[in-house]
Scaffold this motif. Structure first.
Motif, short mmCIF file in Angstrom:
data_model
loop_
_atom_site.label_atom_id
_atom_site.label_comp_id
_atom_site.label_asym_id
_atom_site.label_seq_id
_atom_site.Cartn_x
_atom_site.Cartn_y
_atom_site.Cartn_z
N GLN A 187 0.65 -1.23 -0.03
CA GLN A 187 0.12 0.34 0.05
C GLN A 187 0.96 1.07 -0.19
OE1 GLN A 187 -2.32 -0.65 3.46
NE2 GLN A 187 -1.15 0.51 4.46
N TRP A 189 2.31 2.59 2.27
CA TRP A 189 2.54 3.35 4.04
C TRP A 189 2.39 2.62 5.34
CZ3 TRP A 189 -2.63 3.33 6.57
CH2 TRP A 189 -3.76 3.15 6.03
N ARG A 229 -9.30 9.84 8.01
CA ARG A 229 -8.12 11.11 7.36
C ARG A 229 -7.10 10.63 6.50
NH1 ARG A 229 -5.82 15.93 9.88
NH2 ARG A 229 -6.03 16.20 8.44
N ILE A 230 -7.20 8.91 6.51
CA ILE A 230 -5.83 8.18 6.30
C ILE A 230 -5.74 8.95 4.52
CG2 ILE A 230 -4.33 6.15 5.70
CD1 ILE A 230 -5.02 5.62 8.73
N SER A 231 -6.91 8.65 3.81
CA SER A 231 -6.57 8.18 2.60
C SER A 231 -6.23 9.79 1.98
CB SER A 231 -7.66 7.80 2.24
OG SER A 231 -9.15 8.96 2.51
N GLU A 232 -6.72 10.66 3.20
CA GLU A 232 -6.45 12.32 2.49
C GLU A 232 -4.54 12.45 3.16
OE1 GLU A 232 -6.46 16.88 5.35
OE2 GLU A 232 -8.24 14.37 5.60
N VAL A 234 -2.45 10.33 2.98
CA VAL A 234 -1.30 9.16 2.79
C VAL A 234 -0.67 10.48 1.08
CG1 VAL A 234 -0.95 7.46 1.77
CG2 VAL A 234 -2.13 7.26 3.16
N PRO A 235 -1.57 10.76 0.44
CA PRO A 235 -1.22 11.43 -0.96
C PRO A 235 -0.46 12.71 -0.55
CG PRO A 235 -3.47 10.52 -1.29
CD PRO A 235 -3.08 10.46 0.46
#
Length: 254
Positions: A187, A189, A229-232, A234-235
């Motif tokens: 993934q 991260w 918030r992780i999906s926000e 990580v990028p």
């Protein structure tokens, strides 16, 4: 000349005095150093005198001993070599954009060392600070670094360090950790979900291709760094990691 497991005893003691001065905020009295080390006062005085002579310690008018100016050059050179100078700019952007403390860490021996940090504007203080050494199995940056190693290298490291539980959520089974590291590789991260400190969550990404094994992260209270918030996050971390890695490669080639 008496030696310890790590080398010459007098050198180990002198370096310990420098660490104590740093931990105390920069200065201490001889009596305080005596109490902290348990060493005889004449021994401490002899070591301090040598450190003063070489510029690594200075004596203040108050008779307290403080870290000396010669350490500045060493610190700045080490910061450049470890990527701390290059990292701070990117960490500042992360801390500002995400609103949480941004960190950079490298693998040194069997430990992960925080080499740069930009704190958030929030007042909550966490365990991370520049220069702190932690075991990699229970931190986000540690997992992101371990994921860059082969499984046999990870197992060898864990055999040397052990996997003590910092909280009830800490991994203590090496094979369970290996399984998570495979997920990290897939993934891109890593997550520390209250594994180092209760109530604190950390999201980290590796600096893939950097001159040394390293990672960056953002950390903060679980109530602010929610799983949603992780999906926000990580990028943003991955973009910063790519730019920082390019900078570190460029510095190494100069």
């Amino acid at each position: 000349m008496e030696k310890t497991a790590s080398g010459v005893q007098s050198l180990d003691r002198a370096l310990n005095l420098l660490e104590l001065l740093a931990d105390a905020g920069g200065s201490m009295r001889l009596a305080e150093l005596e109490a902290a080390t348990g060493l005889p006062l004449p021994t401490i005085h002899r070591l301090i005198k040598s450190l003063v002579h070489n510029g690594y310690v200075r004596q203040e008018p108050s008779k307290r001993y403080a870290l000396g100016p010669r350490l500045i050059r060493l610190g700045e050179t080490a910061s450049r070599a470890l990527g701390s100078f290059a990292g701070r700019h990117h960490l500042a952007a992360l801390a500002s954009g995400i609103g949480e403390t941004a960190n950079m860490a490298v693998l040194e021996g069997d430990a992960v060392v925080y080499v740069a940090q930009v704190p958030s504007e929030h007042s909550m203080r966490m365990f991370t600070e520049v220069g702190r050494r932690v075991q990699p199995h229970c931190t986000g940056v540690g997992k992101a670094v371990l994921a860059q190693l082969r499984d046999d290298q990870v197992l060898a490291l864990l055999a040397r360090t052990g996997m003590p539980a910092k909280t009830t959520r800490t991994h203590t089974d090496p094979h369970a950790l290996l399984s998570e590291l495979n997920e990290v590789r897939d993934q891109g991260w890593a997550l520390d979900d209250a594994e180092q400190e209760i109530g604190v969550r950390c999201v980290a990404v590796p600096l893939t291709g950097a001159p040394t094994l390293a990672a960056i992260s953002v950390s903060g209270p679980s109530g602010r760094i929610t799983m949603g918030r992780i999906s926000e996050i990580v990028p943003v971390l991955q973009e910063a990691a790519a730019r920082l890695t390019d900078d570190l490669r460029g510095d190494r080639q100069r």
